[in-house]
Design an enzyme around this catalytic site. Structure first.
Site, PDB file in Angstrom:
ATOM      1  N   LYS A   1       2.058  -3.210   7.343  1.00 21.36           N
ATOM      2  CA  LYS A   1       2.372  -3.394   5.919  1.00 21.36           C
ATOM      3  C   LYS A   1       3.819  -2.975   5.642  1.00 21.36           C
ATOM      4  O   LYS A   1       4.525  -3.620   4.857  1.00 21.36           O
ATOM      5  CB  LYS A   1       1.403  -2.590   5.040  1.00 21.36           C
ATOM      6  CG  LYS A   1      -0.024  -3.090   5.030  1.00 21.36           C
ATOM      7  CD  LYS A   1      -0.221  -4.479   4.433  1.00 21.36           C
ATOM      8  CE  LYS A   1       0.007  -4.552   2.943  1.00 21.36           C
ATOM      9  NZ  LYS A   1      -0.364  -5.893   2.392  1.00 21.36           N
TER      10      LYS A   1
ATOM     11  N   TYR B   1      -2.124  -0.380  10.927  1.00 19.38           N
ATOM     12  CA  TYR B   1      -2.222  -1.067   9.625  1.00 19.38           C
ATOM     13  C   TYR B   1      -0.991  -0.765   8.768  1.00 19.38           C
ATOM     14  O   TYR B   1      -0.324  -1.682   8.273  1.00 19.38           O
ATOM     15  CB  TYR B   1      -3.494  -0.630   8.879  1.00 19.38           C
ATOM     16  CG  TYR B   1      -3.470  -0.969   7.395  1.00 19.38           C
ATOM     17  CD1 TYR B   1      -3.543  -2.297   6.964  1.00 19.38           C
ATOM     18  CD2 TYR B   1      -3.354   0.033   6.420  1.00 19.38           C
ATOM     19  CE1 TYR B   1      -3.502  -2.611   5.610  1.00 19.38           C
ATOM     20  CE2 TYR B   1      -3.317  -0.274   5.068  1.00 19.38           C
ATOM     21  CZ  TYR B   1      -3.388  -1.599   4.667  1.00 19.38           C
ATOM     22  OH  TYR B   1      -3.338  -1.913   3.315  1.00 19.38           O
TER      23      TYR B   1
ATOM     24  N   THR C   1       0.816  -1.214   0.000  1.00 18.31           N
ATOM     25  CA  THR C   1       0.000   0.000   0.000  1.00 18.31           C
ATOM     26  C   THR C   1       0.852   1.268   0.000  1.00 18.31           C
ATOM     27  O   THR C   1       1.992   1.258   0.480  1.00 18.31           O
ATOM     28  CB  THR C   1      -0.896  -0.002   1.264  1.00 18.31           C
ATOM     29  OG1 THR C   1      -1.536   1.259   1.381  1.00 18.31           O
ATOM     30  CG2 THR C   1      -0.095  -0.245   2.532  1.00 18.31           C
ATOM     31  N   ASP C   2       0.273   2.361  -0.476  1.00 20.29           N
ATOM     32  CA  ASP C   2       0.974   3.654  -0.418  1.00 20.29           C
ATOM     33  C   ASP C   2       1.048   4.196   1.015  1.00 20.29           C
ATOM     34  O   ASP C   2       1.797   5.126   1.287  1.00 20.29           O
ATOM     35  CB  ASP C   2       0.305   4.680  -1.340  1.00 20.29           C
ATOM     36  CG  ASP C   2      -1.151   4.976  -1.002  1.00 20.29           C
ATOM     37  OD1 ASP C   2      -1.708   4.344  -0.078  1.00 20.29           O
ATOM     38  OD2 ASP C   2      -1.747   5.863  -1.667  1.00 20.29           O
ATOM     39  N   GLU C   3       0.234   3.585   1.924  1.00 17.51           N
ATOM     40  CA  GLU C   3       0.205   4.117   3.295  1.00 17.51           C
ATOM     41  C   GLU C   3       1.527   3.926   4.030  1.00 17.51           C
ATOM     42  O   GLU C   3       1.764   4.563   5.054  1.00 17.51           O
ATOM     43  CB  GLU C   3      -0.949   3.483   4.090  1.00 17.51           C
ATOM     44  CG  GLU C   3      -2.294   3.779   3.445  1.00 17.51           C
ATOM     45  CD  GLU C   3      -3.475   3.618   4.385  1.00 17.51           C
ATOM     46  OE1 GLU C   3      -3.272   3.469   5.593  1.00 17.51           O
ATOM     47  OE2 GLU C   3      -4.612   3.672   3.882  1.00 17.51           O
TER      48      GLU C   3
HETATM   49  P1  NAD Z   1      -9.718  -7.339   1.907  1.00 20.00           P
HETATM   50  O1  NAD Z   1      -9.780  -7.064   3.364  1.00 20.00           O
HETATM   51  O2  NAD Z   1     -10.908  -7.074   1.057  1.00 20.00           O
HETATM   52  O3  NAD Z   1      -9.316  -8.870   1.658  1.00 20.00           O
HETATM   53  C1  NAD Z   1      -8.313  -9.506   2.398  1.00 20.00           C
HETATM   54  C2  NAD Z   1      -8.452 -11.011   2.166  1.00 20.00           C
HETATM   55  O4  NAD Z   1      -7.405 -11.657   2.928  1.00 20.00           O
HETATM   56  C3  NAD Z   1      -9.785 -11.594   2.652  1.00 20.00           C
HETATM   57  O5  NAD Z   1     -10.311 -12.480   1.689  1.00 20.00           O
HETATM   58  C4  NAD Z   1      -9.418 -12.337   3.923  1.00 20.00           C
HETATM   59  O6  NAD Z   1     -10.255 -13.465   4.177  1.00 20.00           O
HETATM   60  C5  NAD Z   1      -7.981 -12.763   3.628  1.00 20.00           C
HETATM   61  N1  NAD Z   1      -7.216 -12.976   4.867  1.00 20.00           N
HETATM   62  C6  NAD Z   1      -7.132 -12.143   5.939  1.00 20.00           C
HETATM   63  N2  NAD Z   1      -6.357 -12.705   6.897  1.00 20.00           N
HETATM   64  C7  NAD Z   1      -5.937 -13.893   6.392  1.00 20.00           C
HETATM   65  C8  NAD Z   1      -5.104 -14.934   6.912  1.00 20.00           C
HETATM   66  N3  NAD Z   1      -4.570 -14.853   8.134  1.00 20.00           N
HETATM   67  N4  NAD Z   1      -4.853 -16.005   6.122  1.00 20.00           N
HETATM   68  C9  NAD Z   1      -5.398 -16.110   4.881  1.00 20.00           C
HETATM   69  N5  NAD Z   1      -6.218 -15.170   4.371  1.00 20.00           N
HETATM   70  C10 NAD Z   1      -6.473 -14.074   5.118  1.00 20.00           C
HETATM   71  O7  NAD Z   1      -8.447  -6.547   1.405  1.00 20.00           O
HETATM   72  P2  NAD Z   1      -8.199  -5.766   0.015  1.00 20.00           P
HETATM   73  O8  NAD Z   1      -8.697  -4.395   0.150  1.00 20.00           O
HETATM   74  O9  NAD Z   1      -8.639  -6.612  -1.095  1.00 20.00           O
HETATM   75  O10 NAD Z   1      -6.596  -5.702   0.032  1.00 20.00           O
HETATM   76  C11 NAD Z   1      -5.824  -6.758  -0.511  1.00 20.00           C
HETATM   77  C12 NAD Z   1      -4.363  -6.402  -0.386  1.00 20.00           C
HETATM   78  O11 NAD Z   1      -4.092  -5.205  -1.097  1.00 20.00           O
HETATM   79  C13 NAD Z   1      -3.900  -6.166   1.055  1.00 20.00           C
HETATM   80  O12 NAD Z   1      -2.607  -6.701   1.185  1.00 20.00           O
HETATM   81  C14 NAD Z   1      -3.888  -4.649   1.173  1.00 20.00           C
HETATM   82  O13 NAD Z   1      -2.929  -4.244   2.117  1.00 20.00           O
HETATM   83  C15 NAD Z   1      -3.498  -4.244  -0.233  1.00 20.00           C
HETATM   84  N6  NAD Z   1      -3.979  -2.929  -0.678  1.00 20.00           N
HETATM   85  C16 NAD Z   1      -5.294  -2.587  -0.573  1.00 20.00           C
HETATM   86  C17 NAD Z   1      -5.732  -1.356  -1.089  1.00 20.00           C
HETATM   87  C18 NAD Z   1      -7.174  -0.946  -1.044  1.00 20.00           C
HETATM   88  O14 NAD Z   1      -7.499   0.170  -1.440  1.00 20.00           O
HETATM   89  N7  NAD Z   1      -8.103  -1.788  -0.624  1.00 20.00           N
HETATM   90  C19 NAD Z   1      -4.799  -0.485  -1.665  1.00 20.00           C
HETATM   91  C20 NAD Z   1      -3.453  -0.861  -1.719  1.00 20.00           C
HETATM   92  C21 NAD Z   1      -3.055  -2.098  -1.247  1.00 20.00           C
HETATM   93  O1  DAU Z   2      -4.210   3.971   0.382  1.00 19.61           O
HETATM   94  C1  DAU Z   2      -4.416   2.601   0.281  1.00 19.61           C
HETATM   95  C2  DAU Z   2      -5.276   2.123   1.435  1.00 19.61           C
HETATM   96  O2  DAU Z   2      -6.609   2.573   1.167  1.00 19.61           O
HETATM   97  C3  DAU Z   2      -5.260   0.610   1.607  1.00 19.61           C
HETATM   98  O3  DAU Z   2      -3.953   0.192   1.926  1.00 19.61           O
HETATM   99  C4  DAU Z   2      -6.234   0.168   2.708  1.00 19.61           C
HETATM  100  O4  DAU Z   2      -6.261  -1.236   2.794  1.00 19.61           O
HETATM  101  C5  DAU Z   2      -7.611   0.680   2.335  1.00 19.61           C
HETATM  102  O5  DAU Z   2      -8.537   0.360   3.356  1.00 19.61           O
HETATM  103  C6  DAU Z   2      -7.588   2.204   2.116  1.00 19.61           C
HETATM  104  O6  DAU Z   2      -7.345   2.886   3.373  1.00 19.61           O
HETATM  105  P1  DAU Z   2      -8.123   4.236   3.762  1.00 19.61           P
HETATM  106  O7  DAU Z   2      -8.093   4.376   5.233  1.00 19.61           O
HETATM  107  O8  DAU Z   2      -7.660   5.376   2.936  1.00 19.61           O
HETATM  108  O9  DAU Z   2      -9.613   3.837   3.242  1.00 19.61           O
HETATM  109  P2  DAU Z   2     -11.056   4.076   3.889  1.00 19.61           P
HETATM  110  O10 DAU Z   2     -12.060   3.731   2.838  1.00 19.61           O
HETATM  111  O11 DAU Z   2     -11.189   3.453   5.219  1.00 19.61           O
HETATM  112  O12 DAU Z   2     -11.098   5.654   4.094  1.00 19.61           O
HETATM  113  C7  DAU Z   2     -10.948   6.536   3.005  1.00 19.61           C
HETATM  114  C8  DAU Z   2     -10.989   7.948   3.558  1.00 19.61           C
HETATM  115  O13 DAU Z   2     -12.312   8.221   4.038  1.00 19.61           O
HETATM  116  C9  DAU Z   2     -10.082   8.178   4.752  1.00 19.61           C
HETATM  117  O14 DAU Z   2      -9.566   9.499   4.693  1.00 19.61           O
HETATM  118  C10 DAU Z   2     -10.993   8.019   5.963  1.00 19.61           C
HETATM  119  C11 DAU Z   2     -12.315   8.528   5.442  1.00 19.61           C
HETATM  120  N1  DAU Z   2     -13.536   7.891   5.986  1.00 19.61           N
HETATM  121  C12 DAU Z   2     -13.591   6.525   6.034  1.00 19.61           C
HETATM  122  C13 DAU Z   2     -14.706   5.883   6.499  1.00 19.61           C
HETATM  123  C14 DAU Z   2     -14.775   4.377   6.581  1.00 19.61           C
HETATM  124  C15 DAU Z   2     -14.624   8.661   6.377  1.00 19.61           C
HETATM  125  O15 DAU Z   2     -14.577   9.910   6.293  1.00 19.61           O
HETATM  126  N2  DAU Z   2     -15.729   8.032   6.829  1.00 19.61           N
HETATM  127  C16 DAU Z   2     -15.822   6.667   6.924  1.00 19.61           C
HETATM  128  O16 DAU Z   2     -16.886   6.145   7.373  1.00 19.61           O
END
Ligand code: NAD
Ligand code: DAU
Length: 350
Positions: A160, A156, A131-133
Site C-alpha cells: 500500500k 500488505y 491505510t494508516d498501516e
Molecule cells: P476487501 O478485501 O473487503 O475488498 C477488496 C475488493 O477488491 C474485493 O471486492 C475484491 O474482489 C477486489 N479486488 C481484489 N483484487 C482485485 C483485482 N486485482 N482487480 C479488481 N478487483 C480486485 O477490502 P476492504 O477492507 O474493503 O478495503 C478496501 C480498500 O480500503 C483497500 O484499498 C484497503 O487497503 C483500504 N483500507 C481498508 C481498511 C479496513 O479497515 N478494511 C482501512 C483502511 C484502508
Molecule cells: O489499519 C487499517 C487496516 O486495518 C487495513 O488497512 C487492513 O486492510 C485491515 O485488514 C485492517 O488490518 P488489521 O491487521 O489491523 O486488521 P485485522 O482485523 O486483521 O486485525 C485487527 C487486530 O486483531 C490486529 O492487531 C490483529 C488482531 N487479530 C486479528 C485476527 C484476524 C487477532 O488477535 N486475532 C485474529 O484472529
C-alpha cells in the site's frame, strides 16, 4: 452526467462507498469494477444493483489491456480506487498477490488515467484509498499525522505504501489530479469474516474459540465504515489536488478489551449468561511483525472539510452484531464458499 469508476466496489468498504454514491448522487453514473476475488461479493450490493445509475463490470486491475480498453470505451471522469488485497495475515503467507494487485494494479489504473485523460485533468480526479498501516507502528503514545514518515512493516502495508508513492509520483511528474486518504481500521456490515471483528462474531455465535494474537495488547483505532464512506465523499468533492487526509475514529481499543466488549454484547443478544462467550477467548501465536499500535490524528480533515465520526463504538459494535445475526444467509454463504460458486458460474469464461 459524471461517470465515476469505483474499483473494489464488491468488497467491504467499496460496497459502502458504491451504495453512498449511487443513492446520494443520481446525477452520477457509477461503474463498479471488481475482479470478484474471494473478498468480492455482489450480494453486498443487492439494494442498489438495479438502480439506473449503477453498473457492474467484472475486470482485473492487474490486466493492463483490460483496464486500457475500459478507459477507452467508457471515458471516465474520475476514479475512486479501493480494489486491493487487504488482509495482513494473507500478505504474510504469500506477498505476491499484494504486489500484483496493490502495486501493479494501481499503476495500471494510473497509466490508463494518464493515457486517456491526455493531460487535460481540469475536471478529472484519481482518488486513492489507502491505510494508516503505511506509517508503521506507534509506541504507547503519539498519533499518525499526514506528515508522519512512511515506515511499513508487513507485505500488505509495504504494497500500500508503494501504491501511495506511485499515485503521488503521477501527480508530481505528470500533473495528474490525485487525492489520497489513509484510514484506520473499519468495522460494520459486510466485513469479510477473516478480519478480527466479524471473525469473532461468527466464532462466538457458533461457540468456537476466538483467537487473540499474542496477549491481545495491540491497539487499533476503529471507525464505523459508513463514516469512512462519508469521509471519502467529502474528500472526493472538496479536497485540493495533491492532498492527503488521515481518517480515523479517535477510538483506540486494545484487542483484548474489544473482544471482551464484543463478548458482553453477544451474551446479551444471544441470551447467554454473563461471561459465557468470554470463555471462548483463546490466546494464540502472535502475528509475525505485529504492529503494536495505530492511532490517527484526523485534525486536518476535521478542520478543513468539517468531517467528524458520527457513531460511538459501543453503539456501532452493537449495530454490527445485529447485522450479522440478522443476515445469517450472507454469513453462511461466505463461510461455506457458496457465494464464490454462484458468481463463478454466473461469470463463467469472463
Ligand atoms: P476487501 O478485501 O473487503 O475488498 C477488496 C475488493 O477488491 C474485493 O471486492 C475484491 O474482489 C477486489 N479486488 C481484489 N483484487 C482485485 C483485482 N486485482 N482487480 C479488481 N478487483 C480486485 O477490502 P476492504 O477492507 O474493503 O478495503 C478496501 C480498500 O480500503 C483497500 O484499498 C484497503 O487497503 C483500504 N483500507 C481498508 C481498511 C479496513 O479497515 N478494511 C482501512 C483502511 C484502508
Ligand atoms: O489499519 C487499517 C487496516 O486495518 C487495513 O488497512 C487492513 O486492510 C485491515 O485488514 C485492517 O488490518 P488489521 O491487521 O489491523 O486488521 P485485522 O482485523 O486483521 O486485525 C485487527 C487486530 O486483531 C490486529 O492487531 C490483529 C488482531 N487479530 C486479528 C485476527 C484476524 C487477532 O488477535 N486475532 C485474529 O484472529
Amino acid at each position: 452526467m459524471k461517470k465515476i469508476l469505483i474499483t473494489g466496489g464488491a468488497g467491504f468498504i467499496g460496497s459502502h462507498v458504491v451504495r453512498r454514491f449511487v443513492n446520494n448522487y443520481p446525477q452520477y453514473e457509477i461503474i463498479n469494477l471488481d475482479a470478484l476475488t474471494y473478498a468480492g461479493n455482489l450480494a453486498n450490493l443487492t439494494d442498489v444493483e438495479n438502480k439506473n445509475n449503477y453498473r457492474f463490470v467484472k475486470a482485473d486491475i492487474t490486466n493492463a489491456a483490460e483496464i486500457n480498453n475500459l478507459f477507452k470505451s467508457e471515458n471516465f471522469d474520475a476514479v475512486i480506487h479501493l480494489a486491493a488485497e487487504s488482509h495482513v495475515d494473507r500478505s504474510i503467507a504469500d506477498p505476491s498477490a499484494f504486489v500484483m494487485t496493490n502495486v501493479i494494479g494501481t499503476v495500471n489504473l494510473l497509466n490508463a488515467a494518464k493515457e486517456y485523460w491526455k493531460g487535460d485533468y481540469a475536471n478529472k480526479r484519481f482518488y486513492h484509498v489507502s491505510t494508516d498501516e503505511v506509517y508503521g507502528a506507534l509506541g504507547e503514545t503519539g498519533m499518525f499525522t499526514e506528515s508522519t514518515s512512511y515506515d511499513p512493516h508487513s507485505p500488505y502495508s509495504a504494497s500500500k505504501a508503494s501504491s501511495d508513492h506511485f499515485v503521488r509520483a503521477y501527480h508530481d511528474t505528470y500533473g495528474l489530479d490525485i487525492v489520497i486518504s489513509n484510514c484506520s481500521n473499519n468495522y460494520g456490515s459486510h466485513h469479510f469474516p477473516e478480519k478480527l471483528i466479524p471473525l469473532a462474531i461468527n466464532n462466538i455465535k457458533n461457540n468456537r474459540p476466538v483467537p487473540v494474537y499474542g496477549k491481545g495488547e495491540n491497539v487499533r483505532d476503529w471507525l464505523w465504515v459508513e463514516d469512512h464512506a462519508r469521509a471519502i465523499d467529502v474528500i472526493f468533492h472538496n479536497a485540493k489536488t495533491g492532498q492527503t487526509y488521515n481518517i480515523g475514529g479517535h477510538n483506540e481499543w486494545k484487542n483484548i478489551d474489544l473482544i471482551h466488549l464484543l463478548c458482553t454484547i453477544m451474551d446479551q443478544k444471544l441470551g447467554r449468561a454473563e461471561g459465557e462467550s468470554a470463555k471462548l477467548i483463546t490466546f494464540v501465536t502472535d502475528r509475525a511483525g505485529h504492529d503494536l499500535r495505530y492511532a490517527i490524528d484526523s485534525t486536518k480533515l476535521q478542520n478543513e472539510l468539517d468531517w467528524v465520526p458520527s457513531l460511538q463504538f459501543e453503539e456501532g459494535l452493537a449495530k454490527t452484531v445485529d447485522w450479522y445475526l440478522q443476515n445469517e444467509d450472507w454469513l453462511n454463504n461466505v463461510t461455506s464458499g457458496n457465494y464464490q460458486a454462484y458468481y463463478d458460474n454466473q461469470y463463467k469464461g469472463r
